[in-house]
Structure formats: C-alpha cells, structure tokens
Design an enzyme around this catalytic site. Sequence first.
Site, mmCIF file in Angstrom:
data_model
loop_
_atom_site.group_PDB
_atom_site.id
_atom_site.type_symbol
_atom_site.label_atom_id
_atom_site.label_comp_id
_atom_site.label_asym_id
_atom_site.label_seq_id
_atom_site.Cartn_x
_atom_site.Cartn_y
_atom_site.Cartn_z
ATOM 1 N N HIS A 304 -29.754 -19.088 15.216
ATOM 2 C CA HIS A 304 -30.056 -17.924 14.390
ATOM 3 C C HIS A 304 -31.335 -18.192 13.619
ATOM 4 C CE1 HIS A 304 -29.535 -14.672 11.487
ATOM 5 N NE2 HIS A 304 -28.743 -14.138 12.390
ATOM 6 N N ASP A 362 -22.272 -13.433 17.625
ATOM 7 C CA ASP A 362 -22.015 -12.971 18.987
ATOM 8 C C ASP A 362 -21.139 -13.906 19.809
ATOM 9 O OD1 ASP A 362 -23.477 -10.520 19.095
ATOM 10 O OD2 ASP A 362 -25.287 -11.712 18.861
HETATM 11 N N1 ACO Z 1 -30.011 -22.067 23.094
HETATM 12 C C1 ACO Z 1 -30.830 -23.120 23.322
HETATM 13 N N2 ACO Z 1 -31.854 -23.474 22.519
HETATM 14 C C2 ACO Z 1 -32.057 -22.689 21.467
HETATM 15 C C3 ACO Z 1 -31.254 -21.575 21.157
HETATM 16 C C4 ACO Z 1 -30.191 -21.283 22.040
HETATM 17 N N3 ACO Z 1 -29.389 -20.248 21.821
HETATM 18 N N4 ACO Z 1 -31.717 -20.992 20.042
HETATM 19 C C5 ACO Z 1 -32.774 -21.697 19.645
HETATM 20 N N5 ACO Z 1 -32.984 -22.738 20.493
HETATM 21 C C6 ACO Z 1 -34.003 -23.778 20.397
HETATM 22 C C7 ACO Z 1 -35.386 -23.221 20.710
HETATM 23 O O1 ACO Z 1 -35.651 -23.313 22.105
HETATM 24 C C8 ACO Z 1 -36.250 -24.142 19.880
HETATM 25 O O2 ACO Z 1 -36.315 -25.373 20.550
HETATM 26 P P1 ACO Z 1 -37.670 -26.292 20.474
HETATM 27 O O3 ACO Z 1 -37.797 -26.701 19.048
HETATM 28 O O4 ACO Z 1 -37.414 -27.394 21.421
HETATM 29 O O5 ACO Z 1 -38.790 -25.390 20.924
HETATM 30 C C9 ACO Z 1 -35.425 -24.370 18.624
HETATM 31 O O6 ACO Z 1 -34.061 -24.191 19.034
HETATM 32 C C10 ACO Z 1 -35.753 -23.428 17.499
HETATM 33 O O7 ACO Z 1 -35.453 -22.106 17.909
HETATM 34 P P2 ACO Z 1 -36.385 -20.868 17.653
HETATM 35 O O8 ACO Z 1 -36.854 -20.341 18.971
HETATM 36 O O9 ACO Z 1 -37.399 -21.171 16.607
HETATM 37 O O10 ACO Z 1 -35.358 -19.848 17.047
HETATM 38 P P3 ACO Z 1 -35.703 -18.380 16.617
HETATM 39 O O11 ACO Z 1 -35.414 -18.303 15.179
HETATM 40 O O12 ACO Z 1 -37.053 -17.949 17.057
HETATM 41 O O13 ACO Z 1 -34.661 -17.528 17.452
HETATM 42 C C11 ACO Z 1 -32.630 -16.652 18.167
HETATM 43 C C12 ACO Z 1 -33.423 -17.175 16.983
HETATM 44 C C13 ACO Z 1 -33.399 -15.529 18.878
HETATM 45 C C14 ACO Z 1 -31.321 -16.064 17.647
HETATM 46 C C15 ACO Z 1 -32.352 -17.800 19.127
HETATM 47 O O14 ACO Z 1 -31.573 -18.791 18.485
HETATM 48 C C16 ACO Z 1 -31.687 -17.354 20.391
HETATM 49 O O15 ACO Z 1 -32.374 -16.916 21.326
HETATM 50 N N6 ACO Z 1 -30.316 -17.418 20.476
HETATM 51 C C17 ACO Z 1 -29.623 -16.924 21.626
HETATM 52 C C18 ACO Z 1 -29.497 -15.405 21.581
HETATM 53 C C19 ACO Z 1 -28.522 -14.967 20.524
HETATM 54 O O16 ACO Z 1 -27.416 -15.477 20.406
HETATM 55 N N7 ACO Z 1 -28.921 -13.924 19.794
HETATM 56 C C20 ACO Z 1 -28.105 -13.338 18.750
HETATM 57 C C21 ACO Z 1 -28.640 -13.690 17.401
HETATM 58 S S1 ACO Z 1 -27.629 -13.052 16.126
HETATM 59 C C22 ACO Z 1 -27.908 -11.406 16.189
HETATM 60 O O17 ACO Z 1 -28.888 -10.906 16.559
HETATM 61 C C23 ACO Z 1 -26.823 -10.588 15.772
#
Ligand code: ACO
Length: 429
Positions: A304, A362
């Site tokens: 998140h 989720d």
């Molecule tokens: N699975 C694997 N790796 C992940 C995930 C994930 N779900 N989420 C983040 N990461 C990793 C990223 O790849 C990044 O790795 P790195 O440092 O090696 O590059 C690190 O964790 C930091 O993540 P960010 O991309 O900076 O996270 P951001 O804040 O941009 O994105 C998001 C948040 C979109 C929710 C992301 O965690 C994600 O895509 N999750 C999966 C989709 C999801 O569950 N969405 C629902 C969110 S809640 C909502 O909207 C109600």
Amino acid sequence: MSETAKLIIGDETYELPIVVGSEGERAIDTTSLRQDSGYITLDPGYANTGSCKSAITFVNGEKGVLRYRGYPIETLAEQSSFIETAMLLIFGELPTSQERADFRTLLGEQEFLHTDLMHHFEGFPASGSPMAILSAVINSLGTFSPDLYDVVTPDRFRLAAAKLMSKVRTIAAFAFRKSIGRPIIYPNTKLGYCHNFLHMMFSMPYQIFEPRYEAIDALELFLIVHADHEQNCSCSTVRMVGSSEANLFASVASGICALWGRLHGGANVGVIETLQRIQKGELTVPECIEKVKTKQIKLMGFGHRVYKSFDPRAKILKRAAHKLLAAMGHKHDPLLAIAQELEDAALNDPYFTGRKLYPNVDFYSGIILRALGIPTPMFPVMFAIGRLPGWIAHWNEEFRDPTTRIHRPRQIYVGPHVREYVAIENRKG
Ligand code: ACO
C-alpha cells in the site's frame, strides 16, 4: 511566529511556511515556490504531495490507523451501519435516529430508475464490464436531474447525495442481471440498504431471495471499510474533476473509472485469480512467492502507498471472512486457507518484510464477496458502492472550500527543442 522551512538554492534562501494537521502531520507549503524561485517540486505519483487539507478521513500508515471524521474504523465496523457511516462521511456528524430515518426514507424514494434510463441497459453487450456500465449510467443519471448539477443549497446537495447512494445499488444490480441474461428485479423499499441490494441481485420473479442475516452483516461491514480512504487514486480523481466545477454525477463517474484498474479497485479480482491458480495446481505458494520476488508478478492484495504496517481494514475483513464462512457452512473454503498460507509465506519472507508489504483491504475482501455469491467481474463494482460516500464527501468538501483552485499540476518537459516543420513530401522515411 509560525514555523517555516528554509530552502537554499545556490545563494538564495527561501522561507516556506510549515502547515501542521490536527493529528500532527506536517507539510511544507510550496504554493508560492515557483513564483518566488522559478522552481517547482517534482513528485511522480504524488507519493509525497499533499493535494489539499481535508477534515474527512485520517490515516496513519505507520501505525495502521484509519478514522472517519475522528471515529476509528474498528468502532464503526463493530457498531455502525453503512448508511450511518455514509451520513457521517457526507454530512460530517453521526445522525440522530430521526435524521437517519429521514435519510432512509429519502433513499427509499430514490431507489427506482427513470424508465428512459432503463433503456440504457439494453444498449450494452452482455459481456460488457459492469464497471463501464456503472460509470456510464451514473454519468447519465445527471441528465435526468439537471437541476442537481448545481448543488449550492444543502437541501439540493442532500438530494443529489441520496440519489447517488440509492441508485448506485440499483444500477449495479441491473448491470449484473443484464450480464447474466436474467430479468431485472425491482428494488423493494421495505428492505434495508444491503438486503435490498442482495434482493435485486439474486431474487427471481417467482422466488424471493432471503439472505442470511450474517450475509447482510458481512456486506454492511464490507461497505463500511471501503467507505473512504482519503486521497487515493479514485478520490483524487473525483476531486480533480470536481475542481473544474464539473457536477457531482460526472465527477463520481470519473472516480469509478479510476477505481477500475487492477492496482486500485480491481486488485481483489487479481487476488482471487492467484488463489484459484494455486487451488488448481497451476502454481504453488512457494512458486508464487518466488515469481513475486523475481518481479515476474505482483502479489495482488499486498502493499500500500500509505500503510507500511497492517492495513486495519484487512484485519477486519480477515476476521469477517472467517466468521461468514463458518456461519454459512463454508468452513473449508479452500481459497481462505490458501490465502492464509500465502499471507504467512509472504510475511515470513524478507522481500515483503523489508519493503513493508502487508495484506491490504483487497486481500480478504474477495473471499467475502464470493461467499455472498457475487461474481468476480462485480468485485470492483462492490468497491465502488462502498466508496461512494467518500467520493461524495470529498467532492462536497472541495466544492464548499473557498480556497479551492482548479487542479493543474506542472511538469518538467523533457521532449525535443523547437523544430522546424517539414512538409510531408520532404520527409525522409
Ligand atoms: N507485490 C510485489 N512487490 C510489491 C508489491 C506487491 N503487491 N507492492 C509493492 N511492491 C514492491 C515494489 O515492486 C517495490 O519494489 P522495489 O523497491 O524492489 O522496486 C517496492 O515494493 C515499493 O513499492 P512501490 O511500487 O513504491 O509501491 P507504490 O506505493 O507505488 O504502490 C501499490 C502501491 C500500487 C498498492 C502496490 O503495492 C501494488 O501494486 N500492490 C498490488 C495491487 C493492490 O493490491 N492494489 C490495491 C491497493 S489498496 C486499494 O487500492 C484499495
């Protein structure tokens, strides 16, 4: 004297005001930075940018805190109803019994769709995404009440909010019935908000669907925990569209489109797909974790932007999923056990702990929706029904704020310098 931050660029020092929120969060106000210095701030994805001041929802991502208008989500989940929570978000205070009863009456009066609006459903293909249908019909709803394009008075705003809150579930249920080729079931004013929705989803002309009270409770809870989450992608979209003075219906329709994506409201579909792949033997839990770690896939329902510890909504929904399945006799739903196994594996792996990736709202919500008989294409629609009060509250907050300006971020241009136009016959391939 109020506190300021100093920004030094070359020989120049700029003093920037510091803004402190009611829970102590701090921001550096850069409103006049470009005018004073020629610089803008660059923050792709706005991870570090406050777009507004808001009195609706407080989130502390480090401590896993979520409050609507000061009330902890855990308390609302336990003691409130969706309509009461929606009124809290939209109107600012918990309603008295009379106010709640009056609003329920208004919702009852608004639950039918204009016959002309019903024709819209005939124009969509059966395979049409219910999110596309929801967004289109919500936008069209405004054309049936053009007097509500302008909601200057509180009474008009209340009516517009009630129209949206009431009709969204009728539209959602009709979109579902259309997608499976079943006759439309009209709302029943005598039923409560969630019961009425389940009735429209699952009754047949010859047989009234009677949901268990545990199912109605679980749906109430699902909607409450989704009701708002401050400046997320869809809420920011609603506020941005509203900032141009677009009407509430159009702004909410845009929010639905923003919610549609797999990284936002569509994530619970991705969770169920992953769990089903594991169930079918196409993927094991360790293989799934490995694929995530090697960046082949993302683990949907994890991570998140704001929560860097447990998402409190995930905790509530996980408990609710266990309770609902036990009450419905689905104790051994394989997907719940697989979700638990996947969560355990992730939370014991440094890839996830190091990046502070925990289950989000989720991760368990899809399991509840499945138990209620809601098919996966409808999952984001359910999220939209839940999030609607938040969108309405934010749109209204922005609309009433005299300091609101049209949202218009800047950019750093990295394209070509000025070029000479070459006539088509002189261009080289
Ligand atoms: N699975 C694997 N790796 C992940 C995930 C994930 N779900 N989420 C983040 N990461 C990793 C990223 O790849 C990044 O790795 P790195 O440092 O090696 O590059 C690190 O964790 C930091 O993540 P960010 O991309 O900076 O996270 P951001 O804040 O941009 O994105 C998001 C948040 C979109 C929710 C992301 O965690 C994600 O895509 N999750 C999966 C989709 C999801 O569950 N969405 C629902 C969110 S809640 C909502 O909207 C109600």
